[in-house]
Scaffold this active site. Structure first.
Site, PDB file in Angstrom:
ATOM      1  N   GLY A  94       0.838  -1.200   0.000  1.00  0.00           N
ATOM      2  CA  GLY A  94       0.000   0.000   0.000  1.00  0.00           C
ATOM      3  C   GLY A  94       0.877   1.255   0.000  1.00  0.00           C
ATOM      4  O   GLY A  94       0.681   2.180  -0.801  1.00  0.00           O
ATOM      5  N   HIS A  95       1.869   1.279   0.902  1.00  0.00           N
ATOM      6  CA  HIS A  95       2.786   2.430   0.944  1.00  0.00           C
ATOM      7  C   HIS A  95       3.580   2.532  -0.363  1.00  0.00           C
ATOM      8  O   HIS A  95       3.810   3.621  -0.887  1.00  0.00           O
ATOM      9  CB  HIS A  95       3.808   2.278   2.079  1.00  0.00           C
ATOM     10  CG  HIS A  95       3.215   2.217   3.447  1.00  0.00           C
ATOM     11  ND1 HIS A  95       3.254   1.089   4.215  1.00  0.00           N
ATOM     12  CD2 HIS A  95       2.570   3.162   4.188  1.00  0.00           C
ATOM     13  CE1 HIS A  95       2.680   1.325   5.386  1.00  0.00           C
ATOM     14  NE2 HIS A  95       2.248   2.567   5.403  1.00  0.00           N
TER      15      HIS A  95
END
Ligand code: PAF
Length: 291
Positions: A45-46
């Site tokens: 996600g990051h």
């Protein structure tokens, strides 16, 4: 490690003044600066945010700071995963330029005495369950914006309310930065990626799938023409209660910007969920567009 790989390592900065000086020099050359604020323990996600920053900006900074001011005393600040070396390795693979990882002391030195408070959207939902949380988020995010002088900052939709709070802060305080929100990245089975997923036992990990399933159901009902939020909540509750260790903190259908709750659904809506699975508190959401 070969020297080619070493060259791709992000440059680690721990001193806020050094970060600002380095960025000032780059800004004087007309570079566009992209910031991805994180608390580390990076996952895909990051990385999706850092890749977007890399594609759209000349210089990318990922901040990696477990911010004490956004945790209440009873929360998981001490046990929150800290994985700086692994984070640096991951960011090396995508060519992030800087990783900014200050100490708590550098961010909040002795005598630090400022606060940032955004009303309205920060008072609902997470704001009810974690009353000081968004004050801490706004404080650190504003500091990060000021330190990095970024042109654009990237946030994940996973923390949907956080994005709306940060946007409101930027609007109300005339902070010269663009805020970009990117979609939730999910595991293959639908669980939204989160640094806190590692707290889940195998059994809880299976049970946590009820969040995404409940959101699927909400989407199916709303897109199928259901207008009564109560009907949608009932259907979601039924799904979540299939997991024996799951306890609902809230289910919420609201306006996508103000998040004000809608009893009758009209137009686009945000559906937000917070569920405790065992000791772990998970949040997830879905933006549902209706024609
Ligand atoms: O979303 C997070 O990880 C944090 O709340 C943030 C935005 C990095 C501020 O500490």
């Amino acid at each position: 490690m070969t020297s080619a790989e070493e060259e791709l390592k992000p440059y680690l900065v721990v001193d806020p003044h050094e970060m600002s000086e380095r960025v000032d020099a780059l800004r004087r050359q007309g570079k566009r600066i992209g910031l991805v604020p994180t608390m580390g323990a990076l996952h895909l996600g990051h990385l999706s945010l850092a890749i977007a920053a890399k594609n759209e900006c000349d210089v990318t900074i990922v901040s990696d700071f477990v911010n004490p001011t956004q945790f209440a005393p009873n929360e998981d600040f001490d046990k929150y995963p800290r994985t700086l070396d692994a984070d640096i390795d991951l960011l090396s693979k995508i060519g992030t330029d800087f990783i900014f990882a200050p100490s708590a002391n550098a961010m909040y030195p002795r005598g630090f005495d400022a606060s940032v408070r955004v009303g309205g959207v920060s008072q609902l939902l997470e704001g009810r369950f974690r009353p000081t949380h968004f004050d801490g988020v706004c404080l650190v995010v504003l500091k990060l914006f000021n330190i990095t002088r970024a042109d654009v900052a990237y946030f994940g939709q996973k923390d949907y309310q956080q994005v709306q709070v940060v946007k409101k802060m930027v609007e109300d305080l005339n902070v010269p930065i663009e805020i970009e929100m990117l979609p939730i990245i999910r595991e293959r089975d639908g669980l939204a990626m989160s640094s806190r997923n590692r707290y889940l036992s195998d059994e809880e990990r299976k049970e946590s799938l009820v969040l995404n399933k409940a959101l699927d159901k909400a989407e199916e009902l709303i897109k199928g023409g259901e207008r009564e939020s109560a009907v949608v909540y009932d259907a979601m509750r039924k799904i979540i209660e299939e997991a024996k260790d799951a306890k609902i903190d809230y289910m919420h259908i609201g306006d996508p910007k103000s998040l004000l709750e809608m009893e009758r659904i009209s137009g686009n809506v945000a559906v937000l969920l917070a569920v405790r699975v065992g000791e772990t508190r998970l949040i997830d959401n879905r933006l549902i567009e209706r024609k």
